[in-house]
Write an enzyme that holds these catalytic residues in place. Structure first.
Site, PDB file in Angstrom:
ATOM      1  CB  ILE A 104      -0.973  -0.010   1.207  1.00  0.00           C
ATOM      2  CG1 ILE A 104      -0.236  -0.055   2.560  1.00  0.00           C
ATOM      3  CG2 ILE A 104      -1.955  -1.185   1.093  1.00  0.00           C
ATOM      4  CD1 ILE A 104      -1.162   0.039   3.772  1.00  0.00           C
ATOM      5  CG  ASP A 105       5.191   0.855  -0.499  1.00  0.00           C
ATOM      6  OD1 ASP A 105       5.579  -0.185   0.049  1.00  0.00           O
ATOM      7  OD2 ASP A 105       5.349   1.073  -1.714  1.00  0.00           O
ATOM      8  CG  HIS A 120      -3.604  -6.332  -0.497  1.00  0.00           C
ATOM      9  ND1 HIS A 120      -2.573  -7.057   0.038  1.00  0.00           N
ATOM     10  CD2 HIS A 120      -4.454  -7.232  -1.040  1.00  0.00           C
ATOM     11  CE1 HIS A 120      -2.807  -8.348  -0.143  1.00  0.00           C
ATOM     12  NE2 HIS A 120      -3.935  -8.482  -0.816  1.00  0.00           N
ATOM     13  CB  CYS A 128     -16.788   8.994   2.227  1.00  0.00           C
ATOM     14  SG  CYS A 128     -18.303   9.383   3.139  1.00  0.00           S
ATOM     15  CB  CYS A 147     -17.132  12.840   3.301  1.00  0.00           C
ATOM     16  SG  CYS A 147     -17.094  12.540   1.532  1.00  0.00           S
ATOM     17  CG  LEU A 214      16.096 -12.345   2.653  1.00  0.00           C
ATOM     18  CD1 LEU A 214      17.171 -11.566   1.895  1.00  0.00           C
ATOM     19  CD2 LEU A 214      15.735 -11.616   3.937  1.00  0.00           C
ATOM     20  CB  ALA A 231      14.229  -6.886  -3.362  1.00  0.00           C
TER      21      ALA A 231
HETATM   22  N1  APR Z   1      14.440  -8.682  -0.282  1.00  0.00           N
HETATM   23  C1  APR Z   1      13.580  -9.616  -0.745  1.00  0.00           C
HETATM   24  N2  APR Z   1      12.663 -10.241   0.026  1.00  0.00           N
HETATM   25  C2  APR Z   1      12.614  -9.896   1.317  1.00  0.00           C
HETATM   26  C3  APR Z   1      13.480  -8.929   1.881  1.00  0.00           C
HETATM   27  C4  APR Z   1      14.422  -8.314   1.019  1.00  0.00           C
HETATM   28  N3  APR Z   1      15.279  -7.388   1.468  1.00  0.00           N
HETATM   29  N4  APR Z   1      13.183  -8.827   3.201  1.00  0.00           N
HETATM   30  C5  APR Z   1      12.168  -9.685   3.444  1.00  0.00           C
HETATM   31  N5  APR Z   1      11.840 -10.336   2.327  1.00  0.00           N
HETATM   32  C6  APR Z   1      10.800 -11.347   2.131  1.00  0.00           C
HETATM   33  C7  APR Z   1      10.570 -12.225   3.343  1.00  0.00           C
HETATM   34  O1  APR Z   1      11.426 -13.363   3.285  1.00  0.00           O
HETATM   35  C8  APR Z   1       9.098 -12.615   3.178  1.00  0.00           C
HETATM   36  O2  APR Z   1       8.971 -13.821   2.439  1.00  0.00           O
HETATM   37  O3  APR Z   1       9.577 -10.655   1.937  1.00  0.00           O
HETATM   38  C9  APR Z   1       8.482 -11.468   2.374  1.00  0.00           C
HETATM   39  C10 APR Z   1       7.530 -10.591   3.178  1.00  0.00           C
HETATM   40  O4  APR Z   1       6.468 -11.396   3.579  1.00  0.00           O
HETATM   41  P1  APR Z   1       5.276 -10.721   4.415  1.00  0.00           P
HETATM   42  O5  APR Z   1       5.845  -9.943   5.547  1.00  0.00           O
HETATM   43  O6  APR Z   1       4.294 -11.811   4.707  1.00  0.00           O
HETATM   44  O7  APR Z   1       4.634  -9.650   3.422  1.00  0.00           O
HETATM   45  P2  APR Z   1       3.663  -9.927   2.214  1.00  0.00           P
HETATM   46  O8  APR Z   1       3.949 -11.258   1.598  1.00  0.00           O
HETATM   47  O9  APR Z   1       3.731  -8.748   1.339  1.00  0.00           O
HETATM   48  O10 APR Z   1       2.225  -9.971   2.928  1.00  0.00           O
HETATM   49  C11 APR Z   1       1.097 -10.125   2.084  1.00  0.00           C
HETATM   50  O11 APR Z   1      -0.372  -9.837   4.000  1.00  0.00           O
HETATM   51  O12 APR Z   1      -0.872  -8.789   5.942  1.00  0.00           O
HETATM   52  C12 APR Z   1      -1.164  -8.840   4.603  1.00  0.00           C
HETATM   53  O13 APR Z   1      -2.056  -7.071   3.388  1.00  0.00           O
HETATM   54  C13 APR Z   1      -0.858  -7.537   3.949  1.00  0.00           C
HETATM   55  O14 APR Z   1      -0.133  -7.199   1.683  1.00  0.00           O
HETATM   56  C14 APR Z   1       0.144  -7.904   2.880  1.00  0.00           C
HETATM   57  C15 APR Z   1      -0.072  -9.387   2.693  1.00  0.00           C
END
Ligand code: APR
Length: 247
Positions: A104-105, A120, A128, A147, A214, A231
Site C-alpha cells: 500500500i506504499d 490491497h 467515505c 467527507c 530473500l 531484492a
Molecule cells: N528482499 C527480498 N525479500 C525480502 C526482503 C528483502 N530485502 N526482506 C524480506 N523479504 C521477504 C521475506 O522473506 C518474506 O517472504 O519478503 C516477504 C515478506 O512477507 P510478508 O511480511 O508476509 O509480506 P507480504 O507477503 O507482502 O504480505 C502479504 O499480508 O498482511 C497482509 O495485506 C498484507 O499485503 C500484505 C499481505
C-alpha cells in the site's frame, strides 16, 4: 549470466505479470509483516486490518495507518534499486508488463512505475463509508474528519483492503494470469490469498514462473525457478537478464 531456461523460452513481445510484496520495500526502510519483528508482531491484525476492528475502535485503526503514513513520508524512505529496475523493465520490454502489488506504499510509483495495480489498496487514499468517494490523503485521518464530497462526518476510512474484503481488480488480474508467458513473484511470503494462489494459476495456464525472495516462500514449490537474495540485488540482475533478449 542469463538463465537459459528463462531466456531461451521468452520472446521480447511476451507478456509478464509481476507480483510484489512487502519484501521489495524492506530495503527502503519499511517493515514487512511476517519477518522477525514485523508489523503483525507489533499489533494484532484483527484490531487494525479487519472491518470488525474498525467498527470496534476506529481511532486505533486510524492511529495505525497514520503512523504508517508518517513513516512513508520520512525523507529516508525512498524507492530502491528493485523498484527502479521494474520501472526500467516496464519501459523497455516490448510485450505487456502488469505490475500487481500487495503493498500500500507508493514506492513503485516514486520509482518510476506508471500504473502499478494496488490489489490491497493505497495508504495515501481514503474513502467515505457514506458516499464511497475515494480521496487522496497525505496527513492524518480521524473519526472527526468530514467527507469533502458529501460533508458527512465519521465515515472516512483508509482505502486499504482488509482481511475478509475482496482485493481490487481481481478480474483484470485473473485475465492477465491466464494470458501471461512469465509470472514473477518478488518479496512476498506467499501466505495470503488470493495473491498466494497466483503462481499456480499462471503456471497451469502455461506461464514460466520465477520467485525472487530473500528466502523460499510458502509457495516456493510452485515455481519453476527461484532466486534468493535481497531484492535490491536479485531484482536488477534479473531484469538485466530479461532485457538481454531485447534488441
Ligand atoms: N528482499 C527480498 N525479500 C525480502 C526482503 C528483502 N530485502 N526482506 C524480506 N523479504 C521477504 C521475506 O522473506 C518474506 O517472504 O519478503 C516477504 C515478506 O512477507 P510478508 O511480511 O508476509 O509480506 P507480504 O507477503 O507482502 O504480505 C502479504 O499480508 O498482511 C497482509 O495485506 C498484507 O499485503 C500484505 C499481505
Amino acid at each position: 549470466m542469463p538463465s537459459p531456461a528463462l531466456t531461451n523460452r521468452l520472446r521480447p513481445t511476451d507478456s509478464i505479470v509481476i507480483l510484489t510484496g512487502a519484501g521489495i520495500s524492506k530495503e527502503s526502510g519499511l517493515d514487512t509483516f511476517r519477518c522477525a519483528g514485523g508489523i503483525w508482531s507489533q499489533v494484532d491484525l484483527e484490531d487494525v486490518a479487519t472491518p470488525q476492528g474498525f467498527a470496534r475502535n476506529p481511532d486505533l485503526v486510524h492511529r495505525f495507518y497514520n503512523d504508517r503514513r508518517r513513516g512513508l513520508a520520512d525523507p529516508a524512505v525512498q524507492p530502491n534499486a528493485a523498484h527502479r529496475a521494474l520501472a526500467e523493465l516496464e519501459r523497455r520490454w516490448k510485450g505487456d508488463v502488469l505490475l500487481v502489488t500487495q503493498n500500500i506504499d507508493d514506492l513503485h510509483e516514486r520509482g518510476g512505475s506508471t500504473a502499478p495495480l494496488h490489489m490491497h489498496g493505497e495508504l495515501l487514499k481514503a474513502f467515505c463509508l457514506h458516499c464511497r468517494t475515494v480521496t487522496e490523503v497525505q496527513g492524518d485521518l480521524s473519526v472527526h474528519d468530514h467527507c469533502l464530497t458529501c460533508g458527512r462526518k465519521g465515515g472516512m476510512r483508509p482505502d486499504v483492503v482488509w482481511f475478509g474484503e475482496m482485493p481490487y481488480q481481481m478480474e483484470r488480474i485473473q485475465r492477465a494470469l491466464e494470458e501471461c508467458d512469465l509470472f514473477v513473484s518478488i518479496g512476498t511470503s506467499g501466505h495470503v490469498y488470493p495473491a498466494a494462489g497466483f503462481v499456480a494459476e499462471a503456471r497451469s495456464a502455461g506461464a514460466y514462473t520465477v520467485e525472487l525472495n530473500l528466502e523460499p516462500s510458502e509457495g516456493a514449490s510452485h515455481f519453476h525457478s527461484s532466486i534468493h537474495g535481497p531484492a535490491t540485488q536479485v531484482v536488477p540482475a534479473f531484469v538485466q537478464d530479461l532485457l538481454s533478449i531485447v534488441r
